[in-house]
Design a protein around this motif. Structure first.
Motif, PDB file in Angstrom:
ATOM      1  N   PHE A  32       0.847  -1.195   0.000  1.00 34.39           N
ATOM      2  CA  PHE A  32       0.000   0.000   0.000  1.00 34.39           C
ATOM      3  C   PHE A  32       0.877   1.237   0.000  1.00 34.39           C
ATOM      4  O   PHE A  32       1.686   1.441   0.913  1.00 34.39           O
ATOM      5  N   ALA A  33       0.744   2.079  -1.035  1.00 38.61           N
ATOM      6  CA  ALA A  33       1.499   3.331  -1.142  1.00 38.61           C
ATOM      7  C   ALA A  33       0.518   4.491  -1.094  1.00 38.61           C
ATOM      8  O   ALA A  33      -0.457   4.526  -1.864  1.00 38.61           O
ATOM      9  N   GLU A  34       0.759   5.427  -0.198  1.00 36.70           N
ATOM     10  CA  GLU A  34      -0.168   6.535   0.031  1.00 36.70           C
ATOM     11  C   GLU A  34       0.574   7.853   0.040  1.00 36.70           C
ATOM     12  O   GLU A  34       1.790   7.893   0.254  1.00 36.70           O
ATOM     13  N   PRO A  35      -0.139   8.981  -0.177  1.00 31.23           N
ATOM     14  CA  PRO A  35       0.494  10.295  -0.050  1.00 31.23           C
ATOM     15  C   PRO A  35       0.843  10.582   1.414  1.00 31.23           C
ATOM     16  O   PRO A  35       0.290   9.973   2.332  1.00 31.23           O
ATOM     17  N   GLY A  36       1.732  11.526   1.612  1.00 27.57           N
ATOM     18  CA  GLY A  36       2.096  11.896   2.976  1.00 27.57           C
ATOM     19  C   GLY A  36       1.090  12.797   3.634  1.00 27.57           C
ATOM     20  O   GLY A  36       1.180  13.070   4.830  1.00 27.57           O
ATOM     21  N   THR A  37       0.106  13.296   2.856  1.00 29.21           N
ATOM     22  CA  THR A  37      -0.938  14.176   3.387  1.00 29.21           C
ATOM     23  C   THR A  37      -2.288  13.480   3.280  1.00 29.21           C
ATOM     24  O   THR A  37      -2.442  12.527   2.511  1.00 29.21           O
ATOM     25  N   LEU A  66      -1.905   1.967  -5.098  1.00 32.30           N
ATOM     26  CA  LEU A  66      -1.286   3.295  -5.143  1.00 32.30           C
ATOM     27  C   LEU A  66      -2.379   4.348  -5.099  1.00 32.30           C
ATOM     28  O   LEU A  66      -3.297   4.338  -5.918  1.00 32.30           O
ATOM     29  N   VAL A  67      -2.304   5.274  -4.127  1.00 29.24           N
ATOM     30  CA  VAL A  67      -3.272   6.362  -3.987  1.00 29.24           C
ATOM     31  C   VAL A  67      -2.599   7.667  -4.408  1.00 29.24           C
ATOM     32  O   VAL A  67      -1.516   8.001  -3.920  1.00 29.24           O
ATOM     33  N   GLU A  68      -3.256   8.410  -5.296  1.00 30.90           N
ATOM     34  CA  GLU A  68      -2.747   9.706  -5.759  1.00 30.90           C
ATOM     35  C   GLU A  68      -3.847  10.759  -5.599  1.00 30.90           C
ATOM     36  O   GLU A  68      -4.981  10.525  -5.988  1.00 30.90           O
ATOM     37  N   ASP A  69      -3.474  11.880  -5.047  1.00 31.60           N
ATOM     38  CA  ASP A  69      -4.413  12.998  -4.868  1.00 31.60           C
ATOM     39  C   ASP A  69      -3.946  14.155  -5.736  1.00 31.60           C
ATOM     40  O   ASP A  69      -2.932  14.798  -5.455  1.00 31.60           O
ATOM     41  N   TRP A  70      -4.724  14.443  -6.787  1.00 26.69           N
ATOM     42  CA  TRP A  70      -4.362  15.506  -7.723  1.00 26.69           C
ATOM     43  C   TRP A  70      -5.164  16.780  -7.488  1.00 26.69           C
ATOM     44  O   TRP A  70      -5.199  17.663  -8.345  1.00 26.69           O
TER      45      TRP A  70
END
Length: 403
Positions: free
Chosen positions: A290-295, A331-335
């Motif tokens: 599980f890979a996530e943003p730091g925020t 993988l989670v990405e917040d754009w």
């Protein structure tokens, strides 16, 4: 019941409001003394005296309104600017034309700059430019469109100074927000390290020992050891992400730099916002990374749950069709305007046309559990599969359309 974190307000901007409060009081006294020293030169001194009396009452009555950004509302700013403009436009009524043509001061004098500076501190350089333009126009009007050089200099000085101060305020707010975020990350990191040490000295070591001994013994003990290994990886993932800490987001709402806290919501709640990371972290294990943003990745609770359910359905497909030994990655990405979650596996892949065949046979797992959920959220689900190279599912959810 989750506890709501208290909002912390930075105080670097507060000295500007205190200085503005003092400035308004001092310039009000200055305007009154300026009139008292030359009241015999006025055509209608009673008009000037009446206005300055009202100005003094207004300044003292609104003393607390300019004490901070929260109390200095847009409505008050407009009213305060109206008082200043009224004093400028009343100057030809009270004073002689000769004094005005010679560059004499207006009735509010330099008190007017306080109104413009309030706009600058509250809303930045754009608000300052807006207010100072009205002041400049009023000064030009009372001079019949032909202001003196001193008047032009004063108008230009107020205009440039207020815009410069507004710009400095905006930079200060951005710096405060960055500093506040850095302090939050530092505090969270220290807490994470403390938890990691405590857990590592206890639970993780026991789970690692059970896994090692189970593998050595074989049989049913080996299965127990494998399960212990899965739990160890999941626990390490939670520890590395701070055990899904309270989600803090730094933001600026023209009220000073804020460090706002998202509430750690009850997973069963249907209102408010949820941090998507907290719903996806439990999927992590020995075979799921599980890979996530730091925020934080905040989404409305219903949208976050539907997206998490779609991810769960994608992982179920990995276990069913790629085999128990297949590995998966989330993988989670917040754009900002959209959130993208990618689920990839290293299985054998899906043969061409297999999904259409499954839908024709009435097996609607991908169509309903994944694409249907994303379609209801206004998003999309794209599936890419290469035989022998695994499958990748990309889930996109736009922020503005989620409910």
């Amino acid at each position: 019941m989750a506890k709501r974190e208290r909002v912390v307000r930075m105080s670097v901007e507060q000295p500007l409001w205190r200085a503005l409060t003092a400035y308004r009081l001092l310039t009000m006294v200055y305007a009154v003394l300026l009139f008292a020293s030359a009241y015999r030169d006025f055509d209608r001194p009673w008009v000037a005296a009446g206005y300055l009396g009202a100005l003094a009452v207004w300044t003292l009555a609104t003393h607390r309104r300019v004490a901070n950004a929260a109390s200095c509302t847009k409505r008050f700013l407009c009213a305060d600017l109206t008082v200043a403009l009224a004093g400028i436009l009343l100057t030809p009524v009270a004073d002689t034309h000769a004094r005005i043509a010679a560059g004499g001061p207006t009735l509010p004098s330099i008190w007017t700059a306080g109104s413009v500076l309030a706009f600058a501190i509250k809303g930045g350089w754009r608000w300052a430019g807006f207010a100072s333009t009205f002041v400049a126009a009023a000064n030009i009007v009372i001079h019949g469109g032909q202001p003196t050089r001193d008047t032009l200099h004063n108008v230009l000085l107020v205009w440039v100074a207020s815009i410069a101060i507004g710009y400095v305020v905006e930079v200060a707010r951005a710096s405060e927000a960055t500093l506040a975020r850095a302090l939050e990350i530092e505090a969270a990191t220290r807490e994470r390290e403390r938890l990691a040490r405590d857990i590592h000295d206890g639970v993780l070591q026991v789970l690692a020992m059970v896994q090692r001994r189970g593998t050595e013994l074989g049989g049913e003990a080996a299965e127990l050891g494998r399960m212990a290994g899965d739990q160890e990886v999941a626990l390490r993932t939670l520890v590395s992400s701070g055990l899904v800490p309270t989600s803090r987001i730094s933001r600026d709402e023209s009220l000073g730099a804020l460090v706002d806290a998202y509430e750690v919501e009850d997973p069963g709640a249907d209102e408010g916002e949820l941090d998507l990371r907290s719903l996806l972290a439990p999927h992590a294990g020995s075979r799921v990374s599980f890979a996530e943003p730091g925020t934080p990745v905040p989404l409305p609770a219903p949208a976050a749950k539907e997206l998490a359910a779609a991810v769960g359905a994608a992982l179920d497909n990995v276990r069913k069709h790629a085999g128990e030994g297949a590995r998966a990655w989330i993988l989670v990405e917040d754009w900002g305007d959209e959130v993208i979650v990618t689920v990839r596996d290293d299985g054998p892949g899906i043969p061409a046309g297999r999904l259409d065949q499954a839908e024709g046979e009435g097996r609607m797992g991908v169509a309903l559990s994944i694409r249907g959920r994303l379609r209801d959220l206004g998003g999309s689900a794209e599936l890419v599969s290469v035989p022998g190279q695994g499958t990748e599912v990309e889930l996109k959810v736009p922020r503005g359309r989620t409910q």
